[in-house]
Each structure stands twice: as C-alpha cells, then as structure tokens.
Design an enzyme around this catalytic site. Sequence first.
Site, PDB file in Angstrom:
ATOM      1  N   CYS A   3      37.670  45.248  47.803  1.00 37.29           N
ATOM      2  CA  CYS A   3      39.207  45.000  48.132  1.00 37.29           C
ATOM      3  C   CYS A   3      39.879  44.321  46.830  1.00 37.29           C
ATOM      4  CB  CYS A   3      39.252  44.356  49.165  1.00 37.29           C
ATOM      5  SG  CYS A   3      39.122  45.059  50.823  1.00 37.29           S
ATOM      6  N   GLU A  38      41.362  41.669  47.062  1.00 43.44           N
ATOM      7  CA  GLU A  38      41.408  40.407  47.103  1.00 43.44           C
ATOM      8  C   GLU A  38      39.932  39.639  46.628  1.00 43.44           C
ATOM      9  OE1 GLU A  38      42.275  42.337  49.261  1.00 43.44           O
ATOM     10  OE2 GLU A  38      43.792  41.833  50.850  1.00 43.44           O
ATOM     11  N   CYS A  66      38.837  39.851  53.984  1.00 45.08           N
ATOM     12  CA  CYS A  66      39.409  39.283  52.919  1.00 45.08           C
ATOM     13  C   CYS A  66      40.369  38.015  53.570  1.00 45.08           C
ATOM     14  CB  CYS A  66      40.391  40.350  52.337  1.00 45.08           C
ATOM     15  SG  CYS A  66      39.645  41.594  51.273  1.00 45.08           S
ATOM     16  N   ASN A  91      41.939  47.229  43.947  1.00 50.58           N
ATOM     17  CA  ASN A  91      40.763  47.465  44.668  1.00 50.58           C
ATOM     18  C   ASN A  91      39.975  48.253  43.825  1.00 50.58           C
ATOM     19  OD1 ASN A  91      42.832  49.361  45.067  1.00 50.58           O
ATOM     20  ND2 ASN A  91      42.065  50.118  46.870  1.00 50.58           N
ATOM     21  N   VAL A  92      38.525  48.343  43.930  1.00 50.01           N
ATOM     22  CA  VAL A  92      37.763  49.152  43.102  1.00 50.01           C
ATOM     23  C   VAL A  92      36.868  49.720  44.196  1.00 50.01           C
ATOM     24  CG1 VAL A  92      35.986  48.973  41.213  1.00 50.01           C
ATOM     25  CG2 VAL A  92      37.930  47.498  41.342  1.00 50.01           C
ATOM     26  N   GLU A  93      37.012  51.189  44.221  1.00 51.30           N
ATOM     27  CA  GLU A  93      36.157  51.935  45.039  1.00 51.30           C
ATOM     28  C   GLU A  93      35.099  52.274  44.425  1.00 51.30           C
ATOM     29  OE1 GLU A  93      38.850  54.906  46.912  1.00 51.30           O
ATOM     30  OE2 GLU A  93      39.887  53.214  47.993  1.00 51.30           O
TER      31      GLU A  93
HETATM   32  N1  THU Z   1      41.826  47.497  50.494  1.00 54.48           N
HETATM   33  C1  THU Z   1      42.035  46.098  50.058  1.00 54.48           C
HETATM   34  O1  THU Z   1      41.921  46.335  48.684  1.00 54.48           O
HETATM   35  N2  THU Z   1      42.623  45.057  50.409  1.00 54.48           N
HETATM   36  C2  THU Z   1      42.738  44.841  51.823  1.00 54.48           C
HETATM   37  O2  THU Z   1      42.983  43.963  52.546  1.00 54.48           O
HETATM   38  C3  THU Z   1      42.534  46.229  52.748  1.00 54.48           C
HETATM   39  C4  THU Z   1      42.020  47.307  52.092  1.00 54.48           C
HETATM   40  C5  THU Z   1      41.383  48.744  50.247  1.00 54.48           C
HETATM   41  C6  THU Z   1      40.027  48.929  50.501  1.00 54.48           C
HETATM   42  C7  THU Z   1      40.060  50.684  49.955  1.00 54.48           C
HETATM   43  O3  THU Z   1      39.737  50.508  48.596  1.00 54.48           O
HETATM   44  C8  THU Z   1      41.391  50.953  50.347  1.00 54.48           C
HETATM   45  O4  THU Z   1      42.083  49.780  50.312  1.00 54.48           O
HETATM   46  C9  THU Z   1      41.454  51.567  51.543  1.00 54.48           C
HETATM   47  O5  THU Z   1      40.850  50.966  52.803  1.00 54.48           O
END
Ligand code: THU
Length: 133
Positions: free
Chosen positions: A57, A59, A92, A46-48
């Site tokens: 996400c 995915e 996702c 994940n990359v916020e």
């Molecule tokens: N996140 C994912 O990367 N994949 C998912 O299927 C659920 C949520 C990440 C998004 C965010 O960076 C962190 O989890 C908290 O929601």
Amino acid sequence: MALDIDWNALQAAALAAAEHAYAPYSKYAVGCAALVDDGRVIVGCNVENASYGVTLCAECAMIGQLHLGGGGRLIAFVCVGNGQPVTPCGRCRQLLSEAAAPGMLLKTPSGFCTIEQILPESFGSAALGTNSR
Ligand code: THU
C-alpha cells in the site's frame, strides 16, 4: 487544529505521489502524504505485484520514508485513490497508529478524524511490554 494545516497542499502532494503508483492489476492508483512534526512532508504510492498478496500500500512506502528521513511523528495524513480521498485499509491504520503524534488528524471522505476514531482499542507496543515509542 485542522484549520492550521494546509490540507490542500497535503492532498496535492498525495495526488502527485499517486502519479508514481505501480498499479497495473487493480488500476487503482493510490498516493498518500503526511505532515511530520518537524515540518517534513512525506509521501508514498502503492506498488503492486503479480503475486497480488505482495502488494504494498501507499502507506507502506510512506512509513519507510518517515524512518529513512530521520523518523518523527505524523500530525496530519491524507490518502487518495484514483484521485479521491479514501480511508486507509486496516493494515495501514495499524502502521499509522504507531507513527502518529497524539491527536493526528486524517482527512477522509466524511471529514476529519483521529486515528483513535478509525482504529479504536488498537494493538500497540504496550501489549508487548516493550517501550518502542
Ligand atoms: N491501497 C493502498 O495503497 N492503500 C490503502 O489504504 C488501501 C489500498 C492499494 C493497494 C492496491 O494496490 C490497491 O490500493 C487496490 O486495493
């Protein structure tokens, strides 16, 4: 079929991918990995973003890798959040459904399941009248 897949290796790849997560806001590092029907293992993290809604996400990164690496269909998938298997979020599931081989298996906290089980009656290309598959 689940027994033919090296789930330990796939989960290890997801855990390694999570090491690259950029999650300074949620502090929730996510990594995912999938086995492609040509034998490739693809991963994502994940990359916020400070603009929270822009967050990607794990995915999303992984599906990008799928196409950058030549496409194909996913036959097995696992996602980990802070080290533990998690089920993919709703968006996702939609991404995975379009990339899934028939019968793709997902490892979830409650065991193995198919994408159809966690995204029943999904929206897809058929509704658009196009033939993207
Ligand atoms: N996140 C994912 O990367 N994949 C998912 O299927 C659920 C949520 C990440 C998004 C965010 O960076 C962190 O989890 C908290 O929601």
